[in-house]
Design an enzyme around this catalytic site. Structure first.
Site, PDB file in Angstrom:
ATOM      1  N   CYS A   1       0.769  -1.254   0.000  1.00 21.86           N
ATOM      2  CA  CYS A   1       0.000   0.000   0.000  1.00 21.86           C
ATOM      3  C   CYS A   1       0.798   1.300   0.000  1.00 21.86           C
ATOM      4  O   CYS A   1       0.794   2.040  -0.972  1.00 21.86           O
ATOM      5  CB  CYS A   1      -0.886   0.052   1.238  1.00 21.86           C
TER       6      CYS A   1
ATOM      7  N   HIS B   1      -3.071   6.741   3.981  1.00 24.86           N
ATOM      8  CA  HIS B   1      -1.985   5.799   4.249  1.00 24.86           C
ATOM      9  C   HIS B   1      -0.597   6.239   3.791  1.00 24.86           C
ATOM     10  O   HIS B   1       0.252   5.413   3.447  1.00 24.86           O
ATOM     11  CB  HIS B   1      -2.309   4.412   3.654  1.00 24.86           C
TER      12      HIS B   1
ATOM     13  N   ASN C   1      -1.644  -2.736  -5.466  1.00 27.50           N
ATOM     14  CA  ASN C   1      -0.678  -3.860  -5.463  1.00 27.50           C
ATOM     15  C   ASN C   1      -1.433  -5.127  -5.847  1.00 27.50           C
ATOM     16  O   ASN C   1      -2.646  -5.106  -6.043  1.00 27.50           O
ATOM     17  CB  ASN C   1       0.012  -4.015  -4.099  1.00 27.50           C
TER      18      ASN C   1
ATOM     19  N   LYS D   1       0.474 -10.216  -3.184  1.00 27.06           N
ATOM     20  CA  LYS D   1       0.719  -8.993  -2.416  1.00 27.06           C
ATOM     21  C   LYS D   1       1.909  -9.165  -1.476  1.00 27.06           C
ATOM     22  O   LYS D   1       2.011 -10.174  -0.785  1.00 27.06           O
ATOM     23  CB  LYS D   1      -0.518  -8.644  -1.586  1.00 27.06           C
TER      24      LYS D   1
HETATM   25  C1  LIG Z   1       3.490 -15.564   2.971  1.00 29.13           C
HETATM   26  O1  LIG Z   1       2.417 -16.445   3.165  1.00 29.13           O
HETATM   27  C2  LIG Z   1       2.240 -16.866   4.498  1.00 29.13           C
HETATM   28  C3  LIG Z   1       1.095 -17.841   4.553  1.00 29.13           C
HETATM   29  O2  LIG Z   1       1.002 -18.597   3.397  1.00 29.13           O
HETATM   30  C4  LIG Z   1       1.979 -15.663   5.380  1.00 29.13           C
HETATM   31  O3  LIG Z   1       1.893 -16.069   6.726  1.00 29.13           O
HETATM   32  C5  LIG Z   1       3.073 -14.620   5.213  1.00 29.13           C
HETATM   33  O4  LIG Z   1       2.722 -13.457   5.904  1.00 29.13           O
HETATM   34  C6  LIG Z   1       3.263 -14.292   3.768  1.00 29.13           C
HETATM   35  N1  LIG Z   1       4.358 -13.389   3.597  1.00 29.13           N
HETATM   36  C7  LIG Z   1       4.266 -12.260   2.894  1.00 29.13           C
HETATM   37  C8  LIG Z   1       5.519 -11.451   2.797  1.00 29.13           C
HETATM   38  O5  LIG Z   1       3.232 -11.889   2.372  1.00 29.13           O
END
Ligand SMILES: *[C@@H]1O[C@H](CO)[C@@H](O)[C@H](O)[C@H]1NC(C)=O
Ligand SMILES: *[C@@H]1O[C@H](CO)[C@@H](O)[C@H](O)[C@H]1NC(C)=O
Ligand SMILES: *[C@@H]1O[C@H](CO)[C@@H](O)[C@H](O)[C@H]1NC(C)=O
Ligand SMILES: *[C@@H]1O[C@H](CO)[C@@H](O)[C@H](O)[C@H]1NC(C)=O
Ligand SMILES: *[C@@H]1O[C@H](CO)[C@@H](O)[C@H](O)[C@H]1NC(C)=O
Length: 513
Positions: free
Chosen positions: A84, A140, A288, A305
């Site tokens: 964001c 934001h 995003n 994202k």
């Molecule tokens: C990647 O995915 C996991 C769950 O599948 C999640 O807990 C984690 O926050 C994610 N990381 C990002 C950088 O989005």
């Protein structure tokens, strides 16, 4: 009639014709001058996935967005930031994160942080060019002092919320133990809208602005919707048509998309009714990639994202306007474009002046979009984030450190280093699972793999890592990252400030310093 008389009559007729032509010309010139300053409607959807718009083959129906996109130009080589604050800061400043100190993460509610005040926003520049400027929706990009509020950053009015997300009906949000309402009318807390679903609330506020707008002034409407970010909430009636989606999150998300699509339809209708539409340039963009964990989808792109994969950064976007040339309407623009490009593109289109900004990272894309010229952008720095923990060890000495999270596009090539974030290809729940084989090309050169190279033109879904086969390109791009790194300002990411607690400020999130 004598010959002489006939001649005179002929001459006066000619004179008359000339006069008529001349006055037509003057009218034309005057109206062209007026047409020079189009109204600008800039709509931002939050966490809206690549797979989630009708014209990308989605099971989610977006008739208004599809109609507008098909009557405009779809941007299919268009990039945003993975989250964001970075996208919004770049959209409003025309500058990369590495040049504003916002390289890392988002701005959390109690952080004393914001888009630096040392360079004008797009709203400042459009206001200077004579526009009436309004923002309705999510901000934001910082609010710890009043100087960071939208009405101090080029907007004549603001109605919306300042943090990253909240309840769609109560407008209430918590950050750890700190909880409060986040809704604001210009600089003042707005407490009379509990129970109003934000997509309706914001659309109605925009329509109100349109209906009250003086005819003769150009209008800049910045409309960053709360939709379709988590929490997953929507009035039942929007969700019902998606009975066929079994996945509960995806179904609610689909309803949220439909409601946003309807809101866009209502806003464009209001502009038509006021006679503004024929002289409007409308932009639609996501901020995003979609959030897989909350109903969004970016299939067939890789990642989502928060990641530097295409699923985080290759965004949905289009432009619609009756002012676009006929030959281009309904087409797809193949030119490389980035969210920073809107700043110079729109300020130029508005007849404004780019003086007084810090060096811009965006390019004026109007001729590429409208004439099909080559994109002026040949490179795109996705980001260099010095605060994400390093991943693995540097693959080479004497160039950019591949343990640092970064990504860069040069022409068709994209390099990714460090920890790129979640990297799977996730089909939408309605599609039967598609098996995807990952061809990692070469084994990692170090303990942890931290270097990838893709030819995005040939391999838009990032299946084939070419970093082993193309050492010369890898070296060139790492050197280029090193150069960009040398232009970066220090990253600003302060600790949480307990004084931000809404409990100390009448129960509302807002400026506290
Ligand atoms: C990647 O995915 C996991 C769950 O599948 C999640 O807990 C984690 O926050 C994610 N990381 C990002 C950088 O989005
Ligand atoms: C914002 O405040 C102004 C002046 O106090 C008021 O006229 C207007 O109706 C308010 N707008 C909304 C959307 O509440
Ligand atoms: C769009 O307008 C219709 C008709 O006024 C209204 O019923 C609907 O709630 C509006 N939708 C949104 C999302 O504002
Ligand atoms: C930029 O140019 C405009 C006139 O086009 C002028 O009004 C404004 O003061 C200038 N701003 C700066 C910062 O030089
Ligand atoms: C880089 O330099 C260090 C220290 O001189 C050395 O230990 C390391 O092996 C070098 N790494 C590479 C990839 O050449």
């Amino acid at each position: 009639m004598t010959i002489q008389a006939a001649k005179t009559t002929g001459q006066s007729r000619m004179l008359l014709t000339n006069l008529v032509t001349l006055s037509a010309l003057i009218v034309l010139i005057i109206s062209t001058c007026e047409a020079k300053q189009p109204h600008i409607l800039l709509v931002v959807a939050d966490d809206y996935g690549f797979h989630d718009i009708g014209y990308h083959g989605s099971e989610i129906r977006t008739p208004n967005l599809d109609y507008l996109a098909h009557g405009g130009v779809r941007l299919e080589n268009y990039y945003v930031q993975p989250i964001c604050t970075p996208t919004r800061s770049q959209l409003l400043s025309g500058r990369y994160q590495i040049h504003t100190g916002l390289q890392h993460g988002i701005i959390w509610p109690p952080q004393r942080n914001g888009l630096p005040l040392d360079s004008p926003t797009i709203a400042d520049k459009l206001r200077e060019a004579g526009y009436t400027t309004h923002a309705v929706g999510k901000w934001h990009i910082g609010f710890y002092t009043k100087d960071y509020l939208p009405t101090s950053r080029g907007f004549d009015s603001y109605f919306g919320y300042l943090t990253g997300g909240e309840d769609y009906y109560t407008h209430y949000t918590c950050y750890g133990e700190m909880c409060g309402t986040d809704l604001r009318n210009n600089t003042e807390p707005a407490d009379q809208y509990k129970g109003s679903y934000s997509t309706h609330l914001f659309a109605n506020r925009v329509i109100d602005i349109i209906n009250k707008h003086e005819d003769d002034k150009p209008l800049f409407l910045y409309v960053p919707f709360q939709a379709v970010h988590s929490p997953l909430q929507v009035p039942e009636s929007y969700e019902e048509p998606y009975w066929f989606i079994n996945d509960r999150d995806r179904r609610t998300y689909a309803g949220m998309v439909s409601c946003m699509d309807e809101a866009v339809g209502n806003i464009t209708m209001a502009m038509q009714q006021r006679g503004f539409w024929d002289n409007t340039v409308m932009i639609f963009t996501t901020d995003n990639g979609g959030q897989i964990l909350y109903g969004g989808n970016n299939y067939p792109l890789r990642g989502w994202k928060g990641s530097l994969w295409e699923g985080g950064t290759h965004g949905v976007g289009f432009i619609h306007s009756k002012l676009l040339s006929d030959k281009i309407i309904g087409s797809v623009s193949p030119g490389l474009m980035h969210v920073t490009d809107w700043f110079p593109t729109l300020v130029k289109l508005a007849g404004g002046n780019l003086n007084g900004t810090k060096p811009l990272d965006g390019f004026d894309q109007w001729n590429a979009i409208n004439n099909g010229d080559n994109s002026p952008r040949t490179e795109l720095l996705h980001n260099i984030d010095p605060l994400t923990p390093p991943s693995g060890s540097p693959v080479f000495n004497g160039t950019f450190d591949t343990s640092i999270r970064a990504a860069l596009r040069m022409g068709d090539w994209k390099i990714i280093t460090g920890d790129p974030g979640n990297s799977s290809w996730i089909p939408p729940p309605t599609l039967s699972k598609v098996a995807i084989t990952i061809k990692e090309g070469h084994p990692p050169q170090t303990d942890v793999k931290n270097l990838w190279l893709f030819n995005i033109a040939k391999d838009p879904n990032e299946y084939n890592d070419m970093s082993g086969q193309e050492p010369v390109i890898v070296k060139k791009m790492l050197d280029r990252l090193q150069y960009y790194q040398s232009t970066a300002v220090p990253c600003i990411y302060p600790d949480d400030d307990p004084l931000a607690d809404p409990a100390k400020h009448g129960g509302f999130w807002g400026p506290w310093v």
